[in-house]
Design a protein around this motif. Structure first.
Motif, mmCIF file in Angstrom:
data_model
loop_
_atom_site.group_PDB
_atom_site.id
_atom_site.type_symbol
_atom_site.label_atom_id
_atom_site.label_comp_id
_atom_site.label_asym_id
_atom_site.label_seq_id
_atom_site.Cartn_x
_atom_site.Cartn_y
_atom_site.Cartn_z
ATOM 1 N N THR A 231 0.837 -1.203 0.000
ATOM 2 C CA THR A 231 0.000 0.000 0.000
ATOM 3 C C THR A 231 0.870 1.251 0.000
ATOM 4 O O THR A 231 0.605 2.213 -0.739
ATOM 5 N N ILE A 232 1.933 1.255 0.799
ATOM 6 C CA ILE A 232 2.846 2.403 0.836
ATOM 7 C C ILE A 232 3.533 2.587 -0.514
ATOM 8 O O ILE A 232 3.664 3.712 -1.014
ATOM 9 N N ALA A 233 3.967 1.487 -1.120
ATOM 10 C CA ALA A 233 4.634 1.577 -2.428
ATOM 11 C C ALA A 233 3.686 2.111 -3.489
ATOM 12 O O ALA A 233 4.077 2.939 -4.330
ATOM 13 N N ILE A 234 2.452 1.661 -3.462
ATOM 14 C CA ILE A 234 1.471 2.149 -4.446
ATOM 15 C C ILE A 234 1.198 3.630 -4.220
ATOM 16 O O ILE A 234 1.099 4.401 -5.184
ATOM 17 N N ARG A 235 1.104 4.054 -2.962
ATOM 18 C CA ARG A 235 0.853 5.463 -2.656
ATOM 19 C C ARG A 235 2.019 6.333 -3.153
ATOM 20 O O ARG A 235 1.815 7.380 -3.764
ATOM 21 N N LYS A 236 3.255 5.872 -2.920
ATOM 22 C CA LYS A 236 4.421 6.632 -3.383
ATOM 23 C C LYS A 236 4.473 6.680 -4.908
ATOM 24 O O LYS A 236 4.806 7.710 -5.500
ATOM 25 N N HIS B 128 1.959 6.542 -6.902
ATOM 26 C CA HIS B 128 0.898 7.448 -7.341
ATOM 27 C C HIS B 128 1.324 8.899 -7.160
ATOM 28 O O HIS B 128 1.068 9.750 -8.019
ATOM 29 N N GLU B 129 2.001 9.194 -6.044
ATOM 30 C CA GLU B 129 2.462 10.563 -5.797
ATOM 31 C C GLU B 129 3.544 10.968 -6.796
ATOM 32 O O GLU B 129 3.621 12.134 -7.186
ATOM 33 N N ASN B 130 4.373 10.044 -7.218
ATOM 34 C CA ASN B 130 5.460 10.368 -8.142
ATOM 35 C C ASN B 130 5.015 10.394 -9.595
ATOM 36 O O ASN B 130 5.712 10.947 -10.439
ATOM 37 N N THR B 131 3.886 9.780 -9.902
ATOM 38 C CA THR B 131 3.450 9.779 -11.299
ATOM 39 C C THR B 131 2.806 11.092 -11.707
ATOM 40 O O THR B 131 2.820 11.431 -12.889
ATOM 41 N N ASP B 132 2.248 11.845 -10.770
ATOM 42 C CA ASP B 132 1.632 13.121 -11.137
ATOM 43 C C ASP B 132 2.634 14.076 -11.778
ATOM 44 O O ASP B 132 2.382 14.580 -12.878
ATOM 45 N N PRO B 133 3.789 14.349 -11.156
ATOM 46 C CA PRO B 133 4.753 15.236 -11.833
ATOM 47 C C PRO B 133 5.271 14.638 -13.140
ATOM 48 O O PRO B 133 5.504 15.355 -14.114
ATOM 49 N N LEU B 134 5.430 13.329 -13.169
ATOM 50 C CA LEU B 134 5.903 12.679 -14.390
ATOM 51 C C LEU B 134 4.899 12.852 -15.523
ATOM 52 O O LEU B 134 5.269 13.178 -16.653
#
Length: 134
Positions: A37-42, A44-50
């Motif tokens: 869950t933590i990995a998926i959340r991270k 998701h957070e990193n894909t927005d700027p990408l």
């Protein structure tokens, strides 16, 4: 204690061990799910700027492609103008220039042939037949 009671105690102990192993496995599975869950959340957070960066890049590429389309349209217009200009040149000056060049070549060849002394014996002169008319 009877044999039935001893068997019941052994069965109860085995059941407790089974429950204990199941609890350990469930705790480890819970930790794994938390990490996932933590990995998926991270992610998701990193894909927005990408994704925003990719969108900006695609917009920039589209702008450049529009410029290239304009350049190719201008190049096509220039090549059409050059083609029309060469057609006009050929129609107006090409024919007379070719005729002038051919005339100049013919005169030069005739002058050279005359200077070599071939004026009476050249390829195009009339030959006299033996015993015939002249």
């Amino acid at each position: 204690m009877s044999a039935g009671q001893i068997a019941a105690l052994i069965a109860a102990g085995a059941f407790v061990l089974l429950v204990l192993f199941a609890a350990i496995a469930l705790v480890k599975l819970g930790r794994t799910l938390d990490e996932a869950t933590i990995a998926i959340r991270k992610a998701h957070e990193n894909t927005d700027p990408l994704l925003h960066g990719a969108n900006d890049t695609i917009t920039h590429v589209n702008t450049q492609l529009e410029r290239v389309d304009g350049i190719t349209a201008n190049a096509q217009a220039v090549s059409g103008n050059v083609s029309a200009l060469s057609s006009v040149f050929t129609a107006t000056l090409g024919g007379p220039l070719v005729k002038t060049a051919a005339l100049s070549y013919g005169i030069t060849k005739a002058v050279r042939a005359r200077r070599k002394g071939k004026d009476g014996e050249g390829r195009h002169s009339r030959r006299r037949r033996k015993g015939g008319r002249g």
